[in-house]
Design a protein around this motif. Structure first.
Motif, PDB file in Angstrom:
ATOM      1  N   ARG A 157      29.755  37.339  30.138  1.00 17.79           N
ATOM      2  CA  ARG A 157      30.173  38.149  28.990  1.00 17.79           C
ATOM      3  C   ARG A 157      29.501  37.669  27.708  1.00 17.79           C
ATOM      4  O   ARG A 157      29.114  38.480  26.856  1.00 17.79           O
ATOM      5  CB  ARG A 157      31.689  38.096  28.843  1.00 17.79           C
ATOM      6  CG  ARG A 157      32.237  39.041  27.773  1.00 17.79           C
ATOM      7  CD  ARG A 157      33.755  39.121  27.845  1.00 17.79           C
ATOM      8  NE  ARG A 157      34.255  40.116  26.913  1.00 17.79           N
ATOM      9  CZ  ARG A 157      34.603  39.865  25.658  1.00 17.79           C
ATOM     10  NH1 ARG A 157      34.510  38.619  25.189  1.00 17.79           N
ATOM     11  NH2 ARG A 157      35.055  40.827  24.870  1.00 17.79           N
ATOM     12  N   LYS A 158      29.344  36.374  27.541  1.00 22.54           N
ATOM     13  CA  LYS A 158      28.647  35.856  26.361  1.00 22.54           C
ATOM     14  C   LYS A 158      27.202  36.329  26.328  1.00 22.54           C
ATOM     15  O   LYS A 158      26.672  36.664  25.259  1.00 22.54           O
ATOM     16  CB  LYS A 158      28.709  34.324  26.357  1.00 22.54           C
ATOM     17  CG  LYS A 158      30.099  33.762  26.056  1.00 22.54           C
ATOM     18  CD  LYS A 158      30.080  32.246  26.082  1.00 22.54           C
ATOM     19  CE  LYS A 158      31.488  31.682  25.817  1.00 22.54           C
ATOM     20  NZ  LYS A 158      31.500  30.178  25.872  1.00 22.54           N
ATOM     21  N   ARG A 205      36.084  41.545  35.701  1.00 26.13           N
ATOM     22  CA  ARG A 205      36.829  41.003  36.848  1.00 26.13           C
ATOM     23  C   ARG A 205      36.891  42.018  37.989  1.00 26.13           C
ATOM     24  O   ARG A 205      36.749  41.660  39.164  1.00 26.13           O
ATOM     25  CB  ARG A 205      38.235  40.603  36.395  1.00 26.13           C
ATOM     26  CG  ARG A 205      38.284  39.336  35.574  1.00 26.13           C
ATOM     27  CD  ARG A 205      39.694  38.793  35.477  1.00 26.13           C
ATOM     28  NE  ARG A 205      40.562  39.656  34.680  1.00 26.13           N
ATOM     29  CZ  ARG A 205      40.788  39.482  33.379  1.00 26.13           C
ATOM     30  NH1 ARG A 205      40.184  38.504  32.724  1.00 26.13           N
ATOM     31  NH2 ARG A 205      41.626  40.282  32.735  1.00 26.13           N
ATOM     32  N   ASP A 224      32.951  34.387  32.030  1.00 29.28           N
ATOM     33  CA  ASP A 224      32.870  34.071  30.604  1.00 29.28           C
ATOM     34  C   ASP A 224      31.422  33.912  30.163  1.00 29.28           C
ATOM     35  O   ASP A 224      31.021  34.412  29.088  1.00 29.28           O
ATOM     36  CB  ASP A 224      33.658  32.795  30.306  1.00 29.28           C
ATOM     37  CG  ASP A 224      35.165  32.987  30.456  1.00 29.28           C
ATOM     38  OD1 ASP A 224      35.599  34.164  30.423  1.00 29.28           O
ATOM     39  OD2 ASP A 224      35.881  31.991  30.626  1.00 29.28           O
ATOM     40  N   GLU A 225      30.644  33.218  30.973  1.00 26.76           N
ATOM     41  CA  GLU A 225      29.225  33.041  30.629  1.00 26.76           C
ATOM     42  C   GLU A 225      28.489  34.371  30.661  1.00 26.76           C
ATOM     43  O   GLU A 225      27.650  34.657  29.788  1.00 26.76           O
ATOM     44  CB  GLU A 225      28.578  32.047  31.603  1.00 26.76           C
ATOM     45  CG  GLU A 225      27.116  31.788  31.313  1.00 26.76           C
ATOM     46  CD  GLU A 225      26.484  30.853  32.328  1.00 26.76           C
ATOM     47  OE1 GLU A 225      25.270  30.637  32.242  1.00 26.76           O
ATOM     48  OE2 GLU A 225      27.218  30.370  33.225  1.00 26.76           O
ATOM     49  N   THR A 281      31.759  45.492  28.608  1.00 32.73           N
ATOM     50  CA  THR A 281      31.846  44.031  28.523  1.00 32.73           C
ATOM     51  C   THR A 281      33.286  43.527  28.462  1.00 32.73           C
ATOM     52  O   THR A 281      33.492  42.329  28.220  1.00 32.73           O
ATOM     53  CB  THR A 281      31.083  43.549  27.282  1.00 32.73           C
ATOM     54  OG1 THR A 281      31.655  44.160  26.105  1.00 32.73           O
ATOM     55  CG2 THR A 281      29.620  43.908  27.384  1.00 32.73           C
ATOM     56  N   GLU A 286      36.274  32.564  36.657  1.00 33.39           N
ATOM     57  CA  GLU A 286      36.419  32.718  35.214  1.00 33.39           C
ATOM     58  C   GLU A 286      35.254  32.106  34.434  1.00 33.39           C
ATOM     59  O   GLU A 286      34.752  32.742  33.499  1.00 33.39           O
ATOM     60  CB  GLU A 286      37.753  32.112  34.763  1.00 33.39           C
ATOM     61  CG  GLU A 286      38.972  32.868  35.275  1.00 33.39           C
ATOM     62  CD  GLU A 286      38.960  34.332  34.865  1.00 33.39           C
ATOM     63  OE1 GLU A 286      38.476  34.624  33.743  1.00 33.39           O
ATOM     64  OE2 GLU A 286      39.411  35.173  35.655  1.00 33.39           O
ATOM     65  N   PRO A 287      34.784  30.887  34.764  1.00 34.85           N
ATOM     66  CA  PRO A 287      33.605  30.378  34.036  1.00 34.85           C
ATOM     67  C   PRO A 287      32.377  31.263  34.208  1.00 34.85           C
ATOM     68  O   PRO A 287      31.617  31.466  33.242  1.00 34.85           O
ATOM     69  CB  PRO A 287      33.394  28.989  34.649  1.00 34.85           C
ATOM     70  CG  PRO A 287      34.726  28.595  35.173  1.00 34.85           C
ATOM     71  CD  PRO A 287      35.357  29.867  35.651  1.00 34.85           C
ATOM     72  N   PRO A 306      36.623  41.891  29.598  1.00 37.10           N
ATOM     73  CA  PRO A 306      36.874  40.944  30.706  1.00 37.10           C
ATOM     74  C   PRO A 306      37.564  41.584  31.899  1.00 37.10           C
ATOM     75  O   PRO A 306      37.289  41.207  33.046  1.00 37.10           O
ATOM     76  CB  PRO A 306      37.754  39.875  30.050  1.00 37.10           C
ATOM     77  CG  PRO A 306      37.478  39.974  28.590  1.00 37.10           C
ATOM     78  CD  PRO A 306      37.172  41.412  28.321  1.00 37.10           C
TER      79      PRO A 306
END
Length: 541
Positions: free
Chosen positions: A83-84, A45, A80-81, A39, A76-77, A41
């Protein structure tokens, strides 16, 4: 084009190298803290960049979203989502979109292909980035399918090295060949029938992270959606996913485990994880190869059968050798075929095809990975030499494809468009068979067929035009050349004859970037020297 940064790629290479080293040094080590790496970042990517550059980036899953739609709103959005969801435990794989693609050379038969969503593909790529170096250290050198740096040509070259004769002995003709019989394996619906229980058992031998294990199992149990109907997936790994080839290799490595003594006897595991690379003499590939050669030699002298497999994904051949009566060797091969079928059934739920799994002598023609393997006597030294030749059926199939591209109903199309369709086919066919014996002659014959097919097509396209005018419009010669080649505007017809034909050398295989430089040098240089010398004993690289 979405590309991961250099710092991200460098971070992943360092992580993969550490995982590979730990897995290689300690074969019994269980990795328990991998979720943070999956997980991370930087890993996500890199996974998104891999999904974007794949050929299937334009293909959507059941949500009808492609990579292009994801990148329009920003990478990136999206990451990020994602990963959450992974860190919060709310991520759930979606069913794959099942499509049927026709099997090459088998009219009326189709292969099921599962297309995951973009989000699932990114997660699978992130998981593979972490799991691949762990299991790559465990895979045997006789396994060539779906591995970094390995190819079909490497599997065929490996098989040829194993079957190469060391010389002639007129008094003992049976002893000229190191192996006398082969088991040509064919698994029924391998990727669709792999048992999840047996597969996860082999995964958990190395992966002790509960979250990662549950995620892998969730991908296996995600199911498929075909024509608005949900299909449960109680077994199998869906073809089309990024993670499926690695999981299939993990499961099918049970075949090599059965023949570990004759293939790659690792011996006792090195328990300490703090041992320096320079002191890993017991893990030296050259030492293990000599140990395998010694085991095969001793078993032959004792009158025991020797089995050596070569596998590419679900296609494999097991070479069988036994001193004495050839019929005893054949009986041992038949018994091993039955025993192997029972083991695959009990551990993975797979079954061998009785019609296609054959026990044949090595002197007969074997079919393996689109080639015909034959063993013939050398006219000079009298020893047996294995050859990989192009099957006639493959040439017939190629000519049929060329004929379909230039059928009469396409005469309204331009020659330029037809050449753009045929050139990738001809170029890919030549690159695939450029290492086969006698390929130059087959290439010349196919070039002749392509030339006359285009000639007849142009005569149909321009029935009232003189051939001299057709040559002036579509013909083209190289400077100081005599042969006429076809072209339309800037598109020329591709020919196979200029392709360089030479046998494939095992030293051409690339070592993955996550293998430390010390092991890479020892694996490549020593293996290449022994393969060039034809030492069958140390050829299991």
């Amino acid at each position: 084009m979405y590309v991961a940064s250099r710092d991200d790629r460098l971070w992943l290479q360092i992580v993969q190298r550490k995982l590979y080293t730990r897995s290689r040094v300690n074969p019994d080590y269980v990795f328990e803290k991998l979720w943070g790496l999956v997980t991370d970042p930087r890993n996500l990517r890199i996974a998104l960049a891999r999904v974007h550059r794949n050929r299937g980036a334009r293909t959507a899953g059941i949500d009808r979203i492609t990579v292009r739609h994801v990148l329009l709103d920003g990478a990136e959005p999206f990451l990020d989502e994602l990963r959450k969801e992974l860190r919060g435990g709310t991520f759930r794989p979606m069913p794959v979109r099942r499509v049927l693609i026709p099997k090459a050379g088998k009219p009326g038969k189709f292969r099921p292909l599962g297309i995951p969503t973009v989000k699932d593909r990114v997660v699978q790529a992130a998981v593979k980035n972490i799991l691949e170096p762990i299991f790559e250290a465990d895979f045997y050198p006789v396994s060539h399918g779906f591995r970094p740096g390995r190819s079909v040509h490497g599997a065929i070259a490996h098989l040829k090295v194993l079957m190469h004769s060391r010389g002639a002995d007129p008094l003992k003709r049976e002893d000229l060949l190191p192996f006398q019989w082969t088991i040509e394996g064919d698994i029924k619906g391998c990727f669709d029938n792999i048992g999840h229980h047996g597969l996860m058992e082999r995964v958990r031998r190395r992966v002790g992270d509960a979250k990662l294990s549950r995620l892998v199992l969730a991908f296996l149990k995600a199911g498929a959606l075909a024509e608005a109907q949900f299909l449960r997936s109680d077994s199998g790994t869906p073809q089309g996913g990024i993670l499926s080839p690695l999981l299939a290799n993990v499961a099918l490595s049970v075949i090599e485990d059965r023949y570990e003594r004759h293939v790659w006897p690792r011996g006792t595991a090195i328990r300490s994880s703090r041992v320096s690379l320079a002191s890993l003499f017991p893990a030296d590939p050259d030492v293990i190869a000599r140990r395998a050669y010694g085991n095969r030699t001793r078993d032959k002298r004792r009158g025991l059968p020797v089995f050596t497999p070569v596998r590419y994904a679900d296609d494999f051949i097991v070479l069988v050798a036994k001193d004495g009566d050839p019929q005893d060797c054949r009986q041992s091969a038949e018994q091993e075929k039955a025993a192997l079928a029972r083991e695959l059934e009990s551990k993975l739920g797979l079954s061998l095809s009785e019609e296609k799994t054959l026990v044949t002598p090595v002197t007969s023609t074997m079919r393996f990975l689109g080639h015909h393997l034959r063993v013939r006597k050398h006219p000079r030294h009298g020893g047996f030499v294995p050859l990989a030749v192009i099957p006639k059926e493959q040439s017939k199939r190629l000519r049929q494809n060329i004929k379909d591209i230039f059928r009469r109903s396409t005469c309204r199309d331009s020659l330029e468009n037809r050449l753009r369709l045929i050139n990738p086919v001809v170029r890919g066919w030549a690159n695939f068979y450029k290492h086969a014996w006698g390929a130059k002659r087959v290439f010349a014959a196919n070039d002749h067929y392509v030339w006359w097919t285009i000639y007849r097509w142009l005569r149909k396209k321009h029935p009232n035009t003189r051939m001299r005018d057709i040559y002036a419009r579509y013909g083209w010669r190289k400077p100081r050349g005599r042969a006429i080649r076809w072209r339309d505007r800037e598109t020329h017809s591709v020919t196979m004859s200029p392709t360089r034909v030479r046998p494939f050398c095992l030293s051409w295989q690339k070592t993955p970037a996550f293998v430390p430089s010390l092991w890479r040098a020892r694996c490549v240089s020593k293996g290449a020297r022994r393969v060039r010398r034809g030492a069958a004993g140390n050829s299991l690289r």
